[in-house]
Design an enzyme around this catalytic site. Sequence first.
Site, short mmCIF file in Angstrom:
data_model
loop_
_atom_site.label_atom_id
_atom_site.label_comp_id
_atom_site.label_asym_id
_atom_site.label_seq_id
_atom_site.Cartn_x
_atom_site.Cartn_y
_atom_site.Cartn_z
N ASN A 173 0.84 -1.20 0.00
CA ASN A 173 0.00 0.00 0.00
C ASN A 173 0.87 1.25 0.00
O ASN A 173 2.10 1.16 -0.03
CB ASN A 173 -0.96 -0.02 1.19
CG ASN A 173 -0.20 -0.07 2.50
OD1 ASN A 173 0.52 0.85 2.84
ND2 ASN A 173 -0.33 -1.18 3.23
N ASP A 202 -4.07 -6.34 4.87
CA ASP A 202 -5.15 -7.17 5.42
C ASP A 202 -5.21 -8.53 4.73
O ASP A 202 -5.77 -9.47 5.27
CB ASP A 202 -6.50 -6.46 5.24
CG ASP A 202 -6.62 -5.29 6.20
OD1 ASP A 202 -6.28 -5.48 7.40
OD2 ASP A 202 -7.01 -4.18 5.78
N PRO A 215 -2.73 -12.14 9.92
CA PRO A 215 -3.04 -12.13 11.35
C PRO A 215 -3.24 -10.69 11.82
O PRO A 215 -2.54 -9.78 11.35
CB PRO A 215 -1.79 -12.74 11.99
CG PRO A 215 -0.71 -12.57 10.98
CD PRO A 215 -1.37 -12.61 9.64
N ASP A 216 -4.22 -10.46 12.70
CA ASP A 216 -4.42 -9.10 13.22
C ASP A 216 -3.44 -8.87 14.38
O ASP A 216 -3.54 -9.49 15.44
CB ASP A 216 -5.87 -8.90 13.69
CG ASP A 216 -6.15 -7.43 13.86
OD1 ASP A 216 -6.50 -6.79 12.86
OD2 ASP A 216 -5.94 -6.89 14.96
N ILE A 217 -2.50 -7.96 14.14
CA ILE A 217 -1.40 -7.76 15.10
C ILE A 217 -1.93 -7.16 16.41
O ILE A 217 -1.60 -7.62 17.50
CB ILE A 217 -0.31 -6.85 14.48
CG1 ILE A 217 0.21 -7.50 13.19
CG2 ILE A 217 0.82 -6.61 15.47
CD1 ILE A 217 1.18 -6.65 12.38
N VAL A 218 -2.75 -6.10 16.28
CA VAL A 218 -3.29 -5.44 17.49
C VAL A 218 -4.00 -6.46 18.37
O VAL A 218 -3.77 -6.51 19.59
CB VAL A 218 -4.28 -4.33 17.11
CG1 VAL A 218 -4.99 -3.80 18.34
CG2 VAL A 218 -3.58 -3.18 16.43
N LYS A 224 -13.70 -0.07 15.35
CA LYS A 224 -12.42 -0.81 15.27
C LYS A 224 -11.74 -0.82 16.64
O LYS A 224 -11.17 -1.82 17.06
CB LYS A 224 -11.48 -0.15 14.26
CG LYS A 224 -11.67 -0.62 12.84
CD LYS A 224 -10.66 0.02 11.89
CE LYS A 224 -11.13 -0.15 10.46
NZ LYS A 224 -10.35 0.59 9.49
N LYS A 256 -11.13 -4.40 18.39
CA LYS A 256 -9.75 -4.86 18.56
C LYS A 256 -9.24 -4.59 19.98
O LYS A 256 -8.05 -4.72 20.24
CB LYS A 256 -8.84 -4.17 17.54
CG LYS A 256 -9.19 -4.49 16.07
CD LYS A 256 -8.11 -3.99 15.13
CE LYS A 256 -8.51 -4.16 13.67
NZ LYS A 256 -7.36 -4.25 12.77
O1 PMT Z 1 2.92 6.14 6.53
P1 PMT Z 1 2.30 7.43 6.05
O2 PMT Z 1 2.54 7.66 4.56
O3 PMT Z 1 2.73 8.61 6.88
O4 PMT Z 1 0.71 7.30 6.21
C1 PMT Z 1 0.15 7.26 7.48
C2 PMT Z 1 -1.02 6.26 7.55
C3 PMT Z 1 -2.16 6.74 6.66
C4 PMT Z 1 -0.56 4.86 7.10
C5 PMT Z 1 -1.44 6.19 9.07
O5 PMT Z 1 -1.82 7.46 9.50
C6 PMT Z 1 -2.58 5.22 9.31
O6 PMT Z 1 -3.75 5.55 9.20
N1 PMT Z 1 -2.23 3.95 9.66
C7 PMT Z 1 -3.15 2.83 9.87
C8 PMT Z 1 -3.52 2.20 8.55
C9 PMT Z 1 -4.38 0.97 8.72
O7 PMT Z 1 -3.92 -0.12 8.51
O8 PMT Z 1 -5.61 1.17 9.16
P2 PMT Z 1 -6.73 0.01 9.32
O9 PMT Z 1 -7.96 0.77 9.59
O10 PMT Z 1 -6.68 -0.90 8.13
O11 PMT Z 1 -6.29 -0.82 10.59
C10 PMT Z 1 -6.70 -0.51 11.92
C11 PMT Z 1 -5.59 -0.79 12.91
O12 PMT Z 1 -5.32 -2.19 12.95
C12 PMT Z 1 -4.30 -0.10 12.58
O13 PMT Z 1 -3.74 0.40 13.77
C13 PMT Z 1 -3.45 -1.22 11.98
O14 PMT Z 1 -2.06 -0.99 12.23
C14 PMT Z 1 -3.95 -2.45 12.72
N2 PMT Z 1 -3.84 -3.72 11.97
C15 PMT Z 1 -4.37 -3.84 10.71
C16 PMT Z 1 -4.28 -5.05 10.03
C17 PMT Z 1 -3.64 -6.13 10.67
N3 PMT Z 1 -3.49 -7.30 10.05
N4 PMT Z 1 -3.13 -6.00 11.90
C18 PMT Z 1 -3.26 -4.83 12.57
O15 PMT Z 1 -2.80 -4.71 13.71
#
Ligand code: PMT
Length: 354
Positions: A167, A237, A262-265, A294, A298
């Site tokens: 991404n 994802d 796997p969801d890390i958080v 979320k 999580k």
């Molecule tokens: O890196 P930059 O160019 O500065 O951009 C910043 C950013 C847009 C990447 C950042 O500000 C941001 O929004 N990061 C989170 C992106 C994301 O994955 O969001 P999500 O809504 O898909 O996931 C929610 C949360 O779960 C996030 O904290 C993510 O890290 C976590 N996650 C997601 C998938 C996964 N398999 N495991 C996770 O832990």
Amino acid sequence: MTEAARQFVTPLSLQVASQDRVYTSLFEEPMAHISLPAKADVMVVAPATANTIAKLALGIADDLLSTCFLSFQGKMIIAPSMNWKMYENRTVRKNLDTLASFGVLQVGPEAGALACGEEGTGRMAEPADILEAIRSVLTPKDLAGEKIVITAGPTREYLDPVRFISNRSSGKMGYALARAARDRGAEVTLISGPSCLKKPDGLAFVGVETASEMRKAVVEAVAGRATVLIMAAAVADFSPKTKSAKKIVKTGEMALALSTTPDIVSSVSSQAERPFIIGFAAETGRHPGRAAAKMKNKKMDMIVFNDVTEPGAGFDVDTNRVEIIDGKGRTKLGIMSKYEVADAILDRFIEIRA
Ligand code: PMT
């Protein structure tokens, strides 16, 4: 300016550039070596030659700069600059160690082309890095004692040895958080997916590529008694169900089967002894409700809602515009630099944990 500095640049040039007075000699103004340091919050010697470093380490006071150093009682930064062989010299290293033992912060030098035409480590640190060091020493240490694990950047999910799904994350948001937390006195571990950004100084750094590598690194780092986990990484994802050991040969159309990563958080938030968890929610539109959901699903303590379609927000820009959501309410922030956003997130963490 020392006598050597004046061989390279005239005092007039620096006077014009700084719009300020330039001092060159111990005797041009009575007691300047006492009055100038008394007014300063921080003293920076840039570039610091091997000669100046030796004088500062030994307490030799034979010009304005070295006498100022002896009477100065605040934070001190040096940015060494010399030929690489001189920088490797044992006496220079010993003098730098002596200055470090006095609490003097060293920035650089960096590797690259040197003034003498040779290549090696000896170039003065970039001005932006020296500025960062100044900001770091002047920042109050209100996060001292915290062990903060921060993720940044994208992950890559490989189809074969040469192709992957990823991404647009640059790592800028996560790196800004790491620098801000470090500047405020926290012990920081930065776990980063592939990024072109320079590795920040003064923290532990773990480079990863895939979501499962990131998960392993996060679980290990958190087990080292982390007090806070901040997930700014844009973790993939989905990952290809099978990974070919050899480059897939093009034969026409192809359908890709994906499985979820796997969801890390969640693997950290489900632990009995867990750190305070701050996540991010990247959305394409104004959906703070989805971000809040979320956070709940999580089991996070705080989430930063990031509409990546807003101008100046989200991926690969130096600014961001976010809304911080936690158990006590919502804080909507205006557009600001990613470092300022990082500070606002850390401020809110301190506020709600108090
Ligand atoms: O890196 P930059 O160019 O500065 O951009 C910043 C950013 C847009 C990447 C950042 O500000 C941001 O929004 N990061 C989170 C992106 C994301 O994955 O969001 P999500 O809504 O898909 O996931 C929610 C949360 O779960 C996030 O904290 C993510 O890290 C976590 N996650 C997601 C998938 C996964 N398999 N495991 C996770 O832990």
